[in-house]
Design a protein around this motif. Structure first.
Motif, PDB file in Angstrom:
ATOM      1  N   CYS A  42       1.221  -1.157  -0.179  1.00 31.14           N
ATOM      2  CA  CYS A  42      -0.156   0.106   0.283  1.00 31.14           C
ATOM      3  C   CYS A  42       0.596   1.204   0.162  1.00 31.14           C
ATOM      4  O   CYS A  42       1.918   0.921   0.623  1.00 31.14           O
ATOM      5  CB  CYS A  42      -0.898  -0.181   1.331  1.00 31.14           C
ATOM      6  N   GLY A  43       0.511   2.556  -0.807  1.00 33.80           N
ATOM      7  CA  GLY A  43       1.325   3.326  -0.788  1.00 33.80           C
ATOM      8  C   GLY A  43       2.577   2.737  -1.052  1.00 33.80           C
ATOM      9  O   GLY A  43       3.362   2.478  -1.623  1.00 33.80           O
ATOM     10  N   GLY A  44       4.119   3.306  -0.721  1.00 37.03           N
ATOM     11  CA  GLY A  44       5.409   2.948  -1.091  1.00 37.03           C
ATOM     12  C   GLY A  44       6.379   2.356   0.307  1.00 37.03           C
ATOM     13  O   GLY A  44       6.789   1.809  -0.062  1.00 37.03           O
ATOM     14  N   GLY A  45       4.779   1.105   0.645  1.00 38.08           N
ATOM     15  CA  GLY A  45       5.047   0.264   1.763  1.00 38.08           C
ATOM     16  C   GLY A  45       4.467  -0.670   2.002  1.00 38.08           C
ATOM     17  O   GLY A  45       3.699  -1.222   1.181  1.00 38.08           O
ATOM     18  N   PHE A  46       4.044  -1.854   3.086  1.00 39.39           N
ATOM     19  CA  PHE A  46       3.347  -2.422   3.439  1.00 39.39           C
ATOM     20  C   PHE A  46       2.127  -1.796   4.424  1.00 39.39           C
ATOM     21  O   PHE A  46       2.212  -1.975   5.623  1.00 39.39           O
ATOM     22  CB  PHE A  46       3.868  -3.628   3.538  1.00 39.39           C
ATOM     23  N   CYS A  47       0.765  -2.344   4.290  1.00 39.96           N
ATOM     24  CA  CYS A  47      -0.152  -2.086   5.567  1.00 39.96           C
ATOM     25  C   CYS A  47      -0.701  -3.418   6.097  1.00 39.96           C
ATOM     26  O   CYS A  47      -0.994  -4.533   5.404  1.00 39.96           O
ATOM     27  CB  CYS A  47      -1.499  -2.212   4.717  1.00 39.96           C
ATOM     28  N   ILE A  48      -0.982  -3.545   7.274  1.00 37.91           N
ATOM     29  CA  ILE A  48      -0.913  -4.671   8.067  1.00 37.91           C
ATOM     30  C   ILE A  48      -2.387  -4.624   8.213  1.00 37.91           C
ATOM     31  O   ILE A  48      -2.815  -3.688   9.012  1.00 37.91           O
ATOM     32  CB  ILE A  48       0.615  -5.066   8.849  1.00 37.91           C
ATOM     33  N   THR A  49      -3.311  -5.459   7.859  1.00 39.24           N
ATOM     34  CA  THR A  49      -4.335  -5.335   8.307  1.00 39.24           C
ATOM     35  C   THR A  49      -4.980  -6.787   9.291  1.00 39.24           C
ATOM     36  O   THR A  49      -5.145  -8.012   8.770  1.00 39.24           O
ATOM     37  CB  THR A  49      -5.758  -4.939   7.126  1.00 39.24           C
ATOM     38  N   LEU A  50      -6.094  -6.410  10.494  1.00 42.61           N
ATOM     39  CA  LEU A  50      -6.613  -7.833  10.477  1.00 42.61           C
ATOM     40  C   LEU A  50      -7.476  -8.492   9.141  1.00 42.61           C
ATOM     41  O   LEU A  50      -8.712  -7.518   9.418  1.00 42.61           O
ATOM     42  CB  LEU A  50      -7.060  -7.983  11.680  1.00 42.61           C
ATOM     43  N   LYS A  51      -7.642  -9.604   9.431  1.00 41.36           N
ATOM     44  CA  LYS A  51      -8.968 -10.194   9.100  1.00 41.36           C
ATOM     45  C   LYS A  51      -9.530 -10.737   9.696  1.00 41.36           C
ATOM     46  O   LYS A  51     -11.041 -11.192   8.881  1.00 41.36           O
ATOM     47  CB  LYS A  51      -7.961 -10.984   7.815  1.00 41.36           C
TER      48      LYS A  51
END
Length: 113
Positions: A42-51
């Motif tokens: 996401c964007g220029g990095g990595f997003c962490i999302t709880l599923k």
């Protein structure tokens, strides 16, 4: 002659597949609490999302980096407090660490699903 042409075409296609390989941190991970967290670009990095779990759908972090080492921020979903964070990927394990003032740190290991 056809076999040679097919072989050359296959070899020329290989670098494109290799350059588009996912970063080791990308994917689904089982957290220490048993929930599933998805890590994606996401964007220029990595997003962490709880599923899954009590806080499903909540974004709990953002990391930047490549290879095996990443850094950014991590939010405790129970308290909504955000900490400096880092992650290190080793095989199918992700060691997540969150710190306050780089002195008080807690870590946990997540497992790739």
């Amino acid at each position: 002659m056809k076999l040679r042409t097919l072989l050359i075409a296959a070899l020329l296609a290989m670098p494109a597949a290799v350059t588009h390989a996912a970063e080791p941190i990308e994917g689904n991970w089982k957290t220490a609490s048993g929930a599933t967290a998805a890590i994606a670009k996401c964007g220029g990095g990595f997003c962490i999302t709880l599923k899954t779990g009590k806080h499903a759908g909540k974004r709990i972090g953002q990391m930047n980096g490549a290879g095996t080492d990443y850094s950014g921020s991590i939010t405790d979903p129970e308290t909504d407090k955000t900490y400096s964070g880092s992650g290190t990927v080793t095989g199918s394990s992700l060691r997540m660490k969150g710190c306050v003032l780089a002195v008080l740190c807690k870590s946990q290991t997540w497992t790739r699903l």
